[in-house]
Design a protein around this motif. Sequence first.
Motif, PDB file in Angstrom:
ATOM      1  N   ILE A   1      19.970  15.362   9.017  1.00  0.00           N
ATOM      2  CA  ILE A   1      18.823  14.725   9.682  1.00  0.00           C
ATOM      3  C   ILE A   1      18.886  13.204   9.617  1.00  0.00           C
ATOM      4  N   LEU A   2      20.043  12.669   9.238  1.00  0.00           N
ATOM      5  CA  LEU A   2      20.253  11.224   9.311  1.00  0.00           C
ATOM      6  C   LEU A   2      20.798  10.896  10.698  1.00  0.00           C
ATOM      7  N   ASP A   3      19.994  10.234  11.483  1.00  0.00           N
ATOM      8  CA  ASP A   3      20.384   9.909  12.847  1.00  0.00           C
ATOM      9  C   ASP A   3      21.558   8.928  12.859  1.00  0.00           C
ATOM     10  N   GLU A   4      22.312   8.946  13.933  1.00  0.00           N
ATOM     11  CA  GLU A   4      23.449   8.041  14.059  1.00  0.00           C
ATOM     12  C   GLU A   4      23.024   6.575  13.987  1.00  0.00           C
ATOM     13  N   GLU A   5      21.755   6.295  14.292  1.00  0.00           N
ATOM     14  CA  GLU A   5      21.276   4.912  14.193  1.00  0.00           C
ATOM     15  C   GLU A   5      20.996   4.490  12.758  1.00  0.00           C
ATOM     16  N   GLY A   6      20.788   5.457  11.850  1.00  0.00           N
ATOM     17  CA  GLY A   6      20.594   5.118  10.444  1.00  0.00           C
ATOM     18  C   GLY A   6      19.246   5.488   9.865  1.00  0.00           C
ATOM     19  N   TYR A   7      18.385   6.156  10.635  1.00  0.00           N
ATOM     20  CA  TYR A   7      17.087   6.598  10.104  1.00  0.00           C
ATOM     21  C   TYR A   7      17.092   8.114   9.952  1.00  0.00           C
ATOM     22  N   PHE A   8      16.232   8.604   9.066  1.00  0.00           N
ATOM     23  CA  PHE A   8      16.054  10.040   8.866  1.00  0.00           C
ATOM     24  C   PHE A   8      14.931  10.551   9.769  1.00  0.00           C
ATOM     25  N   TYR A   9      15.057  11.818  10.195  1.00  0.00           N
ATOM     26  CA  TYR A   9      13.980  12.463  10.944  1.00  0.00           C
ATOM     27  C   TYR A   9      12.898  12.908   9.960  1.00  0.00           C
ATOM     28  N   THR A  10      11.676  12.522  10.222  1.00  0.00           N
ATOM     29  CA  THR A  10      10.602  12.761   9.259  1.00  0.00           C
ATOM     30  C   THR A  10      10.176  14.217   9.199  1.00  0.00           C
ATOM     31  N   THR A  11      10.030  14.856  10.353  1.00  0.00           N
ATOM     32  CA  THR A  11       9.538  16.238  10.355  1.00  0.00           C
ATOM     33  C   THR A  11      10.228  17.077  11.415  1.00  0.00           C
ATOM     34  N   VAL A  12      10.385  18.348  11.092  1.00  0.00           N
ATOM     35  CA  VAL A  12      10.671  19.393  12.071  1.00  0.00           C
ATOM     36  C   VAL A  12       9.408  20.242  12.125  1.00  0.00           C
TER      37      VAL A  12
END
Length: 624
Positions: free
Chosen positions: A253-264
């Motif tokens: 869930i670490l996006d290629e831009e460098g942030y994590f996705y907060t919720t599914v």
Amino acid sequence: MTSLPPSRKTVVLALAALAIAVSGLSHVAAAASPEGKTTVSVSLPTEPLLVQINQVALERRGPKLAIVEYTGDADAGRYTVLRDGKAVKQGELKPLPAFDAWGAGKRYYSVDFSDAEQAGRYQVDVRIGKRRALSAPVPVPVRDNAVFATTGAQLLGYFKRSRHTDAADRDLPIFKTERRVDAWGGWQDAGGDKGKYLSHLGYANYFNPQQASMAAWVLAYGADTRKALFAAHGLQAQVEDEAFWGADYLHRILDEEGYFYTTVFDQWGTPGAQRMVTGYEGAAGTYTTLYRSAFRAGGGMAIAALARASMLAKSSGRHGEFDGARYLADAERAYAHLRKFNPQYCADGKENIIDDYTALMALVELRNATGQARYLDDARERAANLIARQQADGGFVSDGGRRPYYHAAEAGLPVISLSAYADIEPEPARRQRALDAIGSALKHELAITRAVANPYGYARQRFQLTRDGKAEGEALEGFFIPHRNETGYWWQGESARLASLSAAMIVGGRKLAGESVAGYGLPADRAAYAQDQLDWTLGRNPYGMSMLYGFGRKNPPTVLESAGEMFVGGISNGITGAVGSDTGAGIAFAPGPDSEQWRWVEQWIPHTTWMLFAVMAMSGEETR
């Protein structure tokens, strides 16, 4: 909790729950509804004489206390402490100060048997006038590391039972984009919620709890620094497996831009709702674009977890789907990104205390994993920010103004983060400033908890009420979090908060000079505070109910449609202030039957996470 807001669920009781029988729940009333479903209502016990005790395990060198509640005129009474059914100690009951905040007409007494260190199964027998009552029996013998030895395997097992393995999560949309991503793995957040959260309630700014990322860090930290403890109970491979499971999810869930996705999120399983990577807001679960995790929205603890998982991979020679080098590269990349963009991911565009202490945890672990000076430099800045938020009496403010810091899930994390920072700070003056802040914070916790009559030693807190989503008015104090707060709807039991404060008192207290006379490497007042918070969850509370499912004489009822599944090793939300009280005054536990019972009964991942961390701390010093 993230799941099951009041408008969404009806209540069903499944009485065939593990380790619980209706005959043992004298204060749980079951009845058939007009639809033929079974409903449940839980009220305070009405017996005239009650003896409440930790129902799970007693530490040999720890405080041991029973609380007696009595409705009657007699003042004097006697107690007998039984070991394996035989009297080992007797004496007069110690009366406690008058207390009526949770109901008038009761007298309270205490029985301190902390000196009972001989192995055996203990119970407390009390007589007042013609009345007699026995406490629940403590089912395992007194011993060192008793709580961990008794519960450790099932606390770990809770995480495996909570794993989310639906293949559909390998291809999820991101809200308001054309993108689809792999967000497979991780843990479902709660008994009734198969959503996955690094954090929720971000729209309210001061309520972000650390959820899956905190779990991943606690597991990796425990596996790496407490090898002897886990190995002694045959649990080292299990805790490593779970730590790497968490780290693998964080990688995905670490996006290629460098942030994590907060919720599914899928609106708590609402029929027709699309499951996706998204933010959400309010009781309606309205989807938002706030899905990029700030430090406070789980990003900081995710970095800490990945950095620690990299150290665990190195020390153990094992890893998950991805290797230790990948975990560390992820942690460094995510930190570099949030260092630049974090305020943009905060709902109000500015950092607060939660950003400070979660970023500090991230930096401590990056420093530990890499040895790089730049992480120590940034850690010093974050520690200074956090200390600057401390008031003269040791309490913290959440913002740049006067809003008191209070938190329903992690109130002990500021002290724990400063303690972690003190361990990596080589300059004596800087380290001493951190230790002074820890000492002041712990002094505040003791003072506010003892400022009023408080027979159970329940940790009190300072807060403000809100209007139109903003804190206003004078600072207040109370036992439970206020129901009128910035979230607009969210309040629940505080099992995680209590365990976090217990851990903070132990971890922070050990950093300070003081005579260790009461176990856990602490002076008596700190040891008692730490024990009181865990004992509340483990059965020493006015309901005589252990919130740790599968342990103790009484457990919360299963309320399937409001609170979902009950897993052994899971911990229910717990006791709150009375329904309808803006300030959280009074006391309540599952007063339904109605759709609100998740507030008390539902299991939530932070509760078991913090209990595991507190029990690890209680069991002795870590190794590094």
